[in-house]
Design a protein around this motif. Structure first.
Motif, PDB file in Angstrom:
ATOM      1  N   PHE A   1       0.799  -1.220   0.000  1.00 43.82           N
ATOM      2  CA  PHE A   1       0.000   0.000   0.000  1.00 43.82           C
ATOM      3  C   PHE A   1       0.838   1.280   0.000  1.00 43.82           C
ATOM      4  O   PHE A   1       0.355   2.322  -0.456  1.00 43.82           O
ATOM      5  CB  PHE A   1      -0.940   0.010   1.207  1.00 43.82           C
ATOM      6  CG  PHE A   1      -2.176  -0.817   1.012  1.00 43.82           C
ATOM      7  CD1 PHE A   1      -3.305  -0.279   0.436  1.00 43.82           C
ATOM      8  CD2 PHE A   1      -2.194  -2.160   1.399  1.00 43.82           C
ATOM      9  CE1 PHE A   1      -4.446  -1.051   0.247  1.00 43.82           C
ATOM     10  CE2 PHE A   1      -3.331  -2.932   1.229  1.00 43.82           C
ATOM     11  CZ  PHE A   1      -4.459  -2.379   0.643  1.00 43.82           C
ATOM     12  N   LEU A   2       2.051   1.222   0.519  1.00 39.09           N
ATOM     13  CA  LEU A   2       2.861   2.434   0.605  1.00 39.09           C
ATOM     14  C   LEU A   2       3.933   2.528  -0.477  1.00 39.09           C
ATOM     15  O   LEU A   2       4.507   3.596  -0.691  1.00 39.09           O
ATOM     16  CB  LEU A   2       3.532   2.520   1.979  1.00 39.09           C
ATOM     17  CG  LEU A   2       2.584   2.557   3.184  1.00 39.09           C
ATOM     18  CD1 LEU A   2       3.374   2.680   4.474  1.00 39.09           C
ATOM     19  CD2 LEU A   2       1.570   3.685   3.059  1.00 39.09           C
ATOM     20  N   VAL A   3       4.207   1.412  -1.161  1.00 37.03           N
ATOM     21  CA  VAL A   3       5.231   1.415  -2.218  1.00 37.03           C
ATOM     22  C   VAL A   3       4.604   1.100  -3.573  1.00 37.03           C
ATOM     23  O   VAL A   3       4.579   1.940  -4.477  1.00 37.03           O
ATOM     24  CB  VAL A   3       6.365   0.421  -1.900  1.00 37.03           C
ATOM     25  CG1 VAL A   3       7.402   0.428  -3.021  1.00 37.03           C
ATOM     26  CG2 VAL A   3       7.029   0.767  -0.569  1.00 37.03           C
TER      27      VAL A   3
ATOM     28  N   THR B   1      -4.610  -8.208  -1.814  1.00 40.78           N
ATOM     29  CA  THR B   1      -4.245  -9.586  -2.139  1.00 40.78           C
ATOM     30  C   THR B   1      -2.743  -9.735  -2.351  1.00 40.78           C
ATOM     31  O   THR B   1      -2.172 -10.792  -2.062  1.00 40.78           O
ATOM     32  CB  THR B   1      -4.991 -10.064  -3.391  1.00 40.78           C
ATOM     33  OG1 THR B   1      -4.750  -9.140  -4.473  1.00 40.78           O
ATOM     34  CG2 THR B   1      -6.481 -10.139  -3.142  1.00 40.78           C
ATOM     35  N   LEU B   2      -2.107  -8.685  -2.863  1.00 37.74           N
ATOM     36  CA  LEU B   2      -0.649  -8.711  -3.029  1.00 37.74           C
ATOM     37  C   LEU B   2       0.029  -8.912  -1.684  1.00 37.74           C
ATOM     38  O   LEU B   2       0.991  -9.681  -1.568  1.00 37.74           O
ATOM     39  CB  LEU B   2      -0.177  -7.407  -3.679  1.00 37.74           C
ATOM     40  CG  LEU B   2       1.323  -7.270  -3.946  1.00 37.74           C
ATOM     41  CD1 LEU B   2       1.787  -8.296  -4.978  1.00 37.74           C
ATOM     42  CD2 LEU B   2       1.655  -5.863  -4.424  1.00 37.74           C
ATOM     43  N   ALA B   3      -0.465  -8.231  -0.664  1.00 38.50           N
ATOM     44  CA  ALA B   3       0.118  -8.341   0.678  1.00 38.50           C
ATOM     45  C   ALA B   3      -0.266  -9.656   1.351  1.00 38.50           C
ATOM     46  O   ALA B   3       0.573 -10.335   1.958  1.00 38.50           O
ATOM     47  CB  ALA B   3      -0.335  -7.161   1.537  1.00 38.50           C
ATOM     48  N   ILE B   4      -1.547 -10.025   1.242  1.00 41.47           N
ATOM     49  CA  ILE B   4      -2.036 -11.208   1.951  1.00 41.47           C
ATOM     50  C   ILE B   4      -1.399 -12.477   1.407  1.00 41.47           C
ATOM     51  O   ILE B   4      -1.136 -13.427   2.158  1.00 41.47           O
ATOM     52  CB  ILE B   4      -3.574 -11.284   1.852  1.00 41.47           C
ATOM     53  CG1 ILE B   4      -4.198 -10.132   2.653  1.00 41.47           C
ATOM     54  CG2 ILE B   4      -4.096 -12.621   2.362  1.00 41.47           C
ATOM     55  CD1 ILE B   4      -5.697 -10.010   2.485  1.00 41.47           C
ATOM     56  N   ARG B   5      -1.122 -12.507   0.114  1.00 37.12           N
ATOM     57  CA  ARG B   5      -0.561 -13.718  -0.507  1.00 37.12           C
ATOM     58  C   ARG B   5       0.770 -14.107   0.138  1.00 37.12           C
ATOM     59  O   ARG B   5       0.956 -15.246   0.564  1.00 37.12           O
ATOM     60  CB  ARG B   5      -0.389 -13.502  -2.012  1.00 37.12           C
ATOM     61  CG  ARG B   5       0.130 -14.724  -2.758  1.00 37.12           C
ATOM     62  CD  ARG B   5       0.265 -14.441  -4.234  1.00 37.12           C
ATOM     63  NE  ARG B   5      -1.033 -14.347  -4.892  1.00 37.12           N
ATOM     64  CZ  ARG B   5      -1.639 -13.219  -5.233  1.00 37.12           C
ATOM     65  NH1 ARG B   5      -1.055 -12.053  -4.979  1.00 37.12           N
ATOM     66  NH2 ARG B   5      -2.805 -13.228  -5.843  1.00 37.12           N
ATOM     67  N   VAL B   6       1.698 -13.170   0.209  1.00 34.70           N
ATOM     68  CA  VAL B   6       3.007 -13.489   0.777  1.00 34.70           C
ATOM     69  C   VAL B   6       2.908 -13.671   2.292  1.00 34.70           C
ATOM     70  O   VAL B   6       3.575 -14.539   2.865  1.00 34.70           O
ATOM     71  CB  VAL B   6       4.042 -12.401   0.403  1.00 34.70           C
ATOM     72  CG1 VAL B   6       3.674 -11.053   0.987  1.00 34.70           C
ATOM     73  CG2 VAL B   6       5.439 -12.818   0.861  1.00 34.70           C
ATOM     74  N   PHE B   7       2.063 -12.890   2.952  1.00 37.16           N
ATOM     75  CA  PHE B   7       1.888 -13.043   4.394  1.00 37.16           C
ATOM     76  C   PHE B   7       1.356 -14.426   4.741  1.00 37.16           C
ATOM     77  O   PHE B   7       1.890 -15.112   5.628  1.00 37.16           O
ATOM     78  CB  PHE B   7       0.936 -11.976   4.927  1.00 37.16           C
ATOM     79  CG  PHE B   7       0.282 -12.351   6.233  1.00 37.16           C
ATOM     80  CD1 PHE B   7       1.015 -12.361   7.413  1.00 37.16           C
ATOM     81  CD2 PHE B   7      -1.059 -12.714   6.278  1.00 37.16           C
ATOM     82  CE1 PHE B   7       0.416 -12.728   8.616  1.00 37.16           C
ATOM     83  CE2 PHE B   7      -1.660 -13.076   7.471  1.00 37.16           C
ATOM     84  CZ  PHE B   7      -0.922 -13.080   8.645  1.00 37.16           C
ATOM     85  N   ALA B   8       0.299 -14.861   4.051  1.00 38.26           N
ATOM     86  CA  ALA B   8      -0.319 -16.149   4.363  1.00 38.26           C
ATOM     87  C   ALA B   8       0.640 -17.306   4.117  1.00 38.26           C
ATOM     88  O   ALA B   8       0.697 -18.260   4.912  1.00 38.26           O
ATOM     89  CB  ALA B   8      -1.588 -16.322   3.529  1.00 38.26           C
TER      90      ALA B   8
END
Length: 265
Positions: free
Chosen positions: A133-135, A186-193
């Motif tokens: 979200f910030l980059v 989804t970009l963030a959640i994918r790698v986090f999950a």
């Protein structure tokens, strides 16, 4: 997963979310504390900056191992991610961003299987959310607005030519949610999950095997090596997933930039 209870009364408490909430290294409170994941982010930045500076300081026609690996990493980010996703006409200004995202996510993911570190930074959702979200989010929307203009970019994304009028309101609503909210989430959640689940599975087999070995009796104790073997196998699988997720994060980021720059939807 329920607790495992042995004959002696010893009880195994499986790892869970609480094991990812590490106590602060120093400081107190939510805003003033400094945690291990924060330290790992700083260490990853120092590693990457130091490595790329040293490997590019004295470039040779016949590269050594360090220069060769750095050049291979650069060529991978340049040709296999940035050029393919953004296009040969526009990709060059975004090579540092794409390479930086891939390298940063990769190192922080690999921390999860490296002794002493043993924690994938991206398993704390705040870090991938910040990257997304910030980059990535402001970059791909900025380049889209810059190339097509404010109205032109919104029209390209939300109301492209050929969409029937009666479908347009629904289409525009879905696309607006997708482009401005769902895609970065989804970009963030994918790698986090992936990092959270993989690290949790390794913890289950490792701690479960240790528990069976130290607290079990007879046949139960014999089972413990099987748990350790699964932990080793899952570690190799997790290493592959860590590299893959770093690649996917950079690939999708470059894809969003390429889609924002493209003339057609």
């Amino acid at each position: 997963m329920g607790a495992l209870v042995l004959a002696e009364g010893a009880e195994f408490t499986p790892p869970g979310v609480k094991d990812f909430n590490l106590p602060p290294l120093f400081g107190s409170g939510y805003w003033l504390s400094f945690t291990k994941p924060m330290l790992l982010v700083v260490i990853s930045l120092l590693i990457l900056i130091t490595y790329f500076m040293l490997s590019s300081r004295k470039l040779k026609v016949v590269p050594g191992k360090g220069q060769f690996f750095a050049e291979s990493l650069y060529n991978f980010g340049r040709n296999n991610i940035a050029r393919e996703q953004i296009g040969s006409a526009d990709f060059k200004p975004f090579i540092p961003l794409v390479l930086g995202l891939f390298s940063f996510v990769l190192v922080n993911n690999l921390f999860g299987i490296i002794p002493f570190f043993q924690f994938p930074t991206m398993a704390r959702v705040g870090f991938p959310v910040a990257l997304a979200f910030l980059v990535v989010y402001p970059v791909y929307h900025y380049v889209g607005f810059k190339r097509h203009g404010f109205k032109g970019y919104l029209k390209k994304e939300l109301a492209p030519a050929g969409i029937p009028g009666f479908v347009l309101p629904l289409y525009s609503t879905i696309e607006f949610a997708q482009k401005f909210f769902i895609a970065p989430a989804t970009l963030a959640i994918r790698v986090f999950a992936a990092m959270f689940a993989g690290h949790l599975i390794i913890m289950v087999f490792t701690l479960g095997g240790s528990f069976l070995l130290t607290e079990g009796e007879g046949a139960v104790k014999i089972v413990s090596p099987i748990a350790f073997l699964f932990a080793i196998a899952m570690t190799f699988l997790e290493a592959f997933i860590q590299v893959l997720q770093a690649y996917i994060f950079a690939l999708l980021s470059a894809g969003y930039i390429g889609a924002a720059l493209a003339s057609e939807h």
